[in-house]
Design a protein around this motif. Structure first.
Motif, PDB file in Angstrom:
ATOM      1  N   UNK A  59       9.273  -5.746  37.890  1.00  0.00           N
ATOM      2  CA  UNK A  59      10.707  -6.302  37.258  1.00  0.00           C
ATOM      3  C   UNK A  59      10.162  -7.769  37.167  1.00  0.00           C
ATOM      4  N   UNK A  60       9.652  -8.546  37.843  1.00  0.00           N
ATOM      5  CA  UNK A  60       9.207  -9.960  38.010  1.00  0.00           C
ATOM      6  C   UNK A  60       8.019 -10.121  37.011  1.00  0.00           C
ATOM      7  N   UNK A  61       7.185  -8.954  36.662  1.00  0.00           N
ATOM      8  CA  UNK A  61       6.183  -9.032  35.875  1.00  0.00           C
ATOM      9  C   UNK A  61       6.679  -9.182  34.420  1.00  0.00           C
ATOM     10  N   UNK A  62       7.723  -8.132  34.214  1.00  0.00           N
ATOM     11  CA  UNK A  62       8.348  -7.897  32.970  1.00  0.00           C
ATOM     12  C   UNK A  62       9.060  -9.484  32.670  1.00  0.00           C
ATOM     13  N   UNK A  63       9.806  -9.938  33.536  1.00  0.00           N
ATOM     14  CA  UNK A  63      10.329 -11.211  33.334  1.00  0.00           C
ATOM     15  C   UNK A  63       9.131 -12.397  33.176  1.00  0.00           C
TER      16      UNK A  63
ATOM     17  N   UNK B 284       7.991 -11.641  29.250  1.00  0.00           N
ATOM     18  CA  UNK B 284       9.164 -11.859  28.427  1.00  0.00           C
ATOM     19  C   UNK B 284       9.234 -13.690  28.271  1.00  0.00           C
ATOM     20  N   UNK B 285       9.057 -14.252  29.340  1.00  0.00           N
ATOM     21  CA  UNK B 285       9.167 -15.710  29.213  1.00  0.00           C
ATOM     22  C   UNK B 285       8.130 -16.512  28.531  1.00  0.00           C
ATOM     23  N   UNK B 286       6.749 -15.825  28.878  1.00  0.00           N
ATOM     24  CA  UNK B 286       5.606 -16.273  27.998  1.00  0.00           C
ATOM     25  C   UNK B 286       5.676 -15.894  26.630  1.00  0.00           C
ATOM     26  N   UNK B 287       6.054 -14.917  26.365  1.00  0.00           N
ATOM     27  CA  UNK B 287       6.232 -14.374  24.924  1.00  0.00           C
ATOM     28  C   UNK B 287       7.450 -15.367  24.060  1.00  0.00           C
TER      29      UNK B 287
ATOM     30  N   UNK C 193       6.154  -2.198  25.224  1.00  0.00           N
ATOM     31  CA  UNK C 193       6.166  -3.849  25.645  1.00  0.00           C
ATOM     32  C   UNK C 193       7.446  -3.962  25.959  1.00  0.00           C
ATOM     33  N   UNK C 194       8.658  -3.449  25.270  1.00  0.00           N
ATOM     34  CA  UNK C 194       9.942  -3.879  25.575  1.00  0.00           C
ATOM     35  C   UNK C 194      10.270  -3.111  27.030  1.00  0.00           C
ATOM     36  N   UNK C 195       9.908  -2.050  27.316  1.00  0.00           N
ATOM     37  CA  UNK C 195      10.286  -1.134  28.528  1.00  0.00           C
ATOM     38  C   UNK C 195       9.390  -2.000  29.652  1.00  0.00           C
ATOM     39  N   UNK C 196       8.133  -2.307  29.432  1.00  0.00           N
ATOM     40  CA  UNK C 196       7.366  -3.213  30.363  1.00  0.00           C
ATOM     41  C   UNK C 196       8.270  -4.559  30.781  1.00  0.00           C
ATOM     42  N   UNK C 197       8.734  -5.425  29.738  1.00  0.00           N
ATOM     43  CA  UNK C 197       9.492  -6.618  29.988  1.00  0.00           C
ATOM     44  C   UNK C 197      10.740  -6.211  30.681  1.00  0.00           C
ATOM     45  N   UNK C 198      11.366  -5.046  30.430  1.00  0.00           N
ATOM     46  CA  UNK C 198      12.612  -4.930  31.013  1.00  0.00           C
ATOM     47  C   UNK C 198      12.306  -4.349  32.322  1.00  0.00           C
TER      48      UNK C 198
ATOM     49  N   UNK D 203      -0.467 -13.027  37.311  1.00  0.00           N
ATOM     50  CA  UNK D 203      -0.521 -12.549  38.828  1.00  0.00           C
ATOM     51  C   UNK D 203       0.080 -13.712  39.665  1.00  0.00           C
ATOM     52  N   UNK D 204      -0.565 -15.017  39.462  1.00  0.00           N
ATOM     53  CA  UNK D 204      -0.194 -15.907  40.333  1.00  0.00           C
ATOM     54  C   UNK D 204       1.228 -16.541  40.014  1.00  0.00           C
ATOM     55  N   UNK D 205       1.799 -16.292  38.754  1.00  0.00           N
ATOM     56  CA  UNK D 205       3.120 -16.877  38.393  1.00  0.00           C
ATOM     57  C   UNK D 205       4.047 -15.573  38.805  1.00  0.00           C
TER      58      UNK D 205
END
Length: 119
Positions: A27-31, A34-37, A58-63, A88-90
């Motif tokens: 979930x945190x990775x997806x967030x 999405x922010x970066x995109x 990609x949508x499912x990963x972001x969500x 990964x640091x972010x």
């Protein structure tokens, strides 16, 4: 066979109490993705095309619905012109700042061949 030992989980004073569950990595990775995109003002389709994945994936990963492989994470990171270490640091920083329930905060420390659990 080895015996199972249960370790009680007690609140840690250095962790804030939270009423909700600990956030999941995906979930945190997806967030973060999405922010970066969005920062790049790209559509799902544009980023997905660069990464070589479908916009649906990609949508499912972001969500936070998919647990992407390291290869997929690297491909998406590359499409967003970022490195795996930066991404990964972010995500790790986001996880640190999220409230963690005391019952989920268990760490393992190793000292001179013995194991100790701190809850």
């Amino acid at each position: 066979m080895a015996d199972l030992i249960s370790f009680p989980r007690t609140p840690r004073p250095d962790r804030p109490k939270s009423s909700g569950p600990e956030p999941l990595w995906r979930q945190m990775l997806g967030d973060q993705l999405r922010r970066r995109r969005h920062d790049r003002e790209e559509t799902l389709t544009e980023t997905a095309e660069k990464a070589g994945v479908s916009p649906q994936y990609l949508s499912e990963v972001e969500r936070g619905l998919k647990e992407p492989s390291s290869e997929m994470i690297a491909a998406i990171a590359g499409a967003l012109d970022t490195s795996l270490i930066d991404l990964t640091s972010a995500v790790a920083d986001d996880l640190r700042s999220a409230a963690v329930p005391a019952s989920a905060a268990v760490s393992v420390s190793v000292s001179r061949g013995s194991f100790a659990l701190a809850a």
